[in-house]
Design an enzyme around this catalytic site. Structure first.
Site, PDB file in Angstrom:
ATOM      1  N   ARG A   3     -14.464  14.812 130.992  1.00 15.61           N
ATOM      2  CA  ARG A   3     -14.447  14.476 132.417  1.00 15.61           C
ATOM      3  C   ARG A   3     -13.806  13.118 132.694  1.00 15.61           C
ATOM      4  O   ARG A   3     -14.445  12.189 133.151  1.00 15.61           O
ATOM      5  CB  ARG A   3     -15.852  14.533 133.021  1.00 15.61           C
ATOM      6  CG  ARG A   3     -16.494  15.903 132.917  1.00 15.61           C
ATOM      7  CD  ARG A   3     -17.817  15.961 133.665  1.00 15.61           C
ATOM      8  NE  ARG A   3     -18.408  17.298 133.563  1.00 15.61           N
ATOM      9  CZ  ARG A   3     -19.568  17.646 134.108  1.00 15.61           C
ATOM     10  NH1 ARG A   3     -20.261  16.759 134.801  1.00 15.61           N
ATOM     11  NH2 ARG A   3     -20.040  18.871 133.972  1.00 15.61           N
ATOM     12  N   ASP A  30     -27.092  11.746 132.716  1.00 19.14           N
ATOM     13  CA  ASP A  30     -26.226  12.745 133.334  1.00 19.14           C
ATOM     14  C   ASP A  30     -24.798  12.201 133.365  1.00 19.14           C
ATOM     15  O   ASP A  30     -24.202  11.969 132.336  1.00 19.14           O
ATOM     16  CB  ASP A  30     -26.742  13.121 134.721  1.00 19.14           C
ATOM     17  CG  ASP A  30     -26.111  14.411 135.239  1.00 19.14           C
ATOM     18  OD1 ASP A  30     -25.292  15.004 134.519  1.00 19.14           O
ATOM     19  OD2 ASP A  30     -26.426  14.823 136.360  1.00 19.14           O
ATOM     20  N   ASP A  51     -30.668  14.485 136.269  1.00 19.50           N
ATOM     21  CA  ASP A  51     -29.709  14.264 137.346  1.00 19.50           C
ATOM     22  C   ASP A  51     -29.538  12.785 137.689  1.00 19.50           C
ATOM     23  O   ASP A  51     -29.220  12.416 138.823  1.00 19.50           O
ATOM     24  CB  ASP A  51     -30.126  15.037 138.607  1.00 19.50           C
ATOM     25  CG  ASP A  51     -28.980  15.172 139.616  1.00 19.50           C
ATOM     26  OD1 ASP A  51     -27.824  15.252 139.183  1.00 19.50           O
ATOM     27  OD2 ASP A  51     -29.259  15.166 140.840  1.00 19.50           O
ATOM     28  N   ASP A  79     -20.375  10.587 139.866  1.00 17.41           N
ATOM     29  CA  ASP A  79     -20.246  11.909 140.470  1.00 17.41           C
ATOM     30  C   ASP A  79     -19.797  11.756 141.917  1.00 17.41           C
ATOM     31  O   ASP A  79     -20.405  10.997 142.689  1.00 17.41           O
ATOM     32  CB  ASP A  79     -21.584  12.658 140.445  1.00 17.41           C
ATOM     33  CG  ASP A  79     -21.838  13.362 139.122  1.00 17.41           C
ATOM     34  OD1 ASP A  79     -21.147  13.041 138.126  1.00 17.41           O
ATOM     35  OD2 ASP A  79     -22.738  14.219 139.077  1.00 17.41           O
TER      36      ASP A  79
END
Length: 339
Positions: A199, A144, A119, A148
């Site tokens: 993404r 990761d 993470d 985010d």
């Protein structure tokens, strides 16, 4: 000539404040604070970046050294901070930055590389953070994500950044169970996604405005619209490699709904190269997507072109620019270590 935004912000140090385009346009960072001088590459202690980021008062953080700061743990950035890498070459490695329940943060001209651990993201924005601007940063090779944005974080702009050597570039909205993420609003413009797999971004619930970005040679898809997301894609350049599908739709069920839904994408003036296939839905759902001018009056945008493509390859990410003079009358931070 390519019309690149923010051409004036390097004339003085604090001219960055409040100059972002899009949803993050109100971010002022440490405009009203003292200068904090990072004088060493230590992970912690006097004169370190961590010490400046942890202070409660507004600060405009600048660097008197170049090199790599190896973070042994995630570095939490408090409200009203500008981390300004102009004038030096600063790389953050090991771990990343966390923006938790903070507001008015500007990150400028930094490099993120080699974050390791479960993470571990280069920049993690959650929960309930707002008025964030990430500008001219180079981001690659984290375990990761690179950026985010989740858990009710909103009013964020990502501009002129270079993403490379990575799988998951930008995640907006972390789970279909987090229905409060319907408040998320993000602008991404003039960025270069250079061979990252997916993404660019992937979105749940939020409203996202993409314009004048260059995405090439993705590994799975370019942009993904999942549960209830609204994505406006304007005058971007999508250049396919082996994978051709640009827009992907992924159905998920919001926690307060009975049926699964995907998101919605409206493409306007996008340039598709090397066989790139938009694969847009033809059911009229694009009408569900918001209009950017309902939220801000203007933005710097031009048609997608080969000239813009070349420009974004050269002038995104960390740049070797001088640190501008500080014309602010605020007294410098006497508690920071000076050189």
């Amino acid at each position: 000539m390519v019309a690149f935004p923010y051409a004036h912000v390097d004339k003085s140090l604090r001219a960055l404040a409040g100059q972002a385009e899009g949803f993050g346009r109100h971010a002022i960072g440490g405009l009203h604070g003292a200068l904090y001088h990072v004088t060493n590459l230590a992970d912690d202690g006097c004169g370190s970046l961590r010490e400046g980021c942890c202070r409660n008062e507004p600060l405009w953080i600048i660097f008197e050294v170049s090199g790599t700061i190896e973070l042994s743990s995630d570095l939490r950035v408090s409200s009203h901070k500008t981390i300004d890498g102009r004038g030096q070459k600063i790389k953050l490695a090991g771990k990343g930055l966390q923006l938790k329940e903070c507001e008015h943060v500007i990150l400028c001209n930094l490099e993120f590389e080699g974050g390791r651990g479960h993470d571990v993201d280069a920049i993690q924005i959650k929960p309930k953070s707002r008025h964030i601007w990430i500008d001219r940063c180079s981001l690659h090779d984290y375990d990761d994500g690179l950026i985010d944005i989740t858990r009710e974080s909103t009013d964020i702009t990502i501009s002129r950044c270079h993403f490379s050597v990575h799988d998951k570039a930008i995640l907006i909205g972390g789970s279909s169970s987090n229905i409060s993420d319907r408040c998320i609003r993000v602008t991404i413009h003039h960025c270069f996604f250079d061979g990252t797999k997916q993404r660019h971004p992937r979105v749940r619930f939020g409203k996202v405005h993409l314009y004048n970005n260059y995405t090439r040679n993705w590994g799975i898809y370019a942009v993904c619209a999942s549960v209830e997301s609204q994505i406006v894609s304007q005058c971007n350049i999508y250049e396919a490699g082996e994978k051709k599908v640009v827009f992907k739709y992924l159905s998920e069920k919001a926690a307060d709904k009975e049926e699964s839904t995907c998101g919605w994408i409206r493409s306007e003036g996008d340039l598709f190269l090397n066989g790139a296939q938009p694969s847009l839905l033809e059911d009229g759902s694009a009408k569900c997507v918001f209009e950017a001018h309902e939220y801000y009056p203007a933005w710097t945008m031009e048609p997608g072109s080969l000239a813009l493509k070349k420009f974004l390859q050269l002038y995104t990410g960390w740049q070797p620019i001088a640190r501008p003079p500080d014309n602010c009358s605020i007294v410098e931070d006497t508690l920071a270590t000076e050189i």
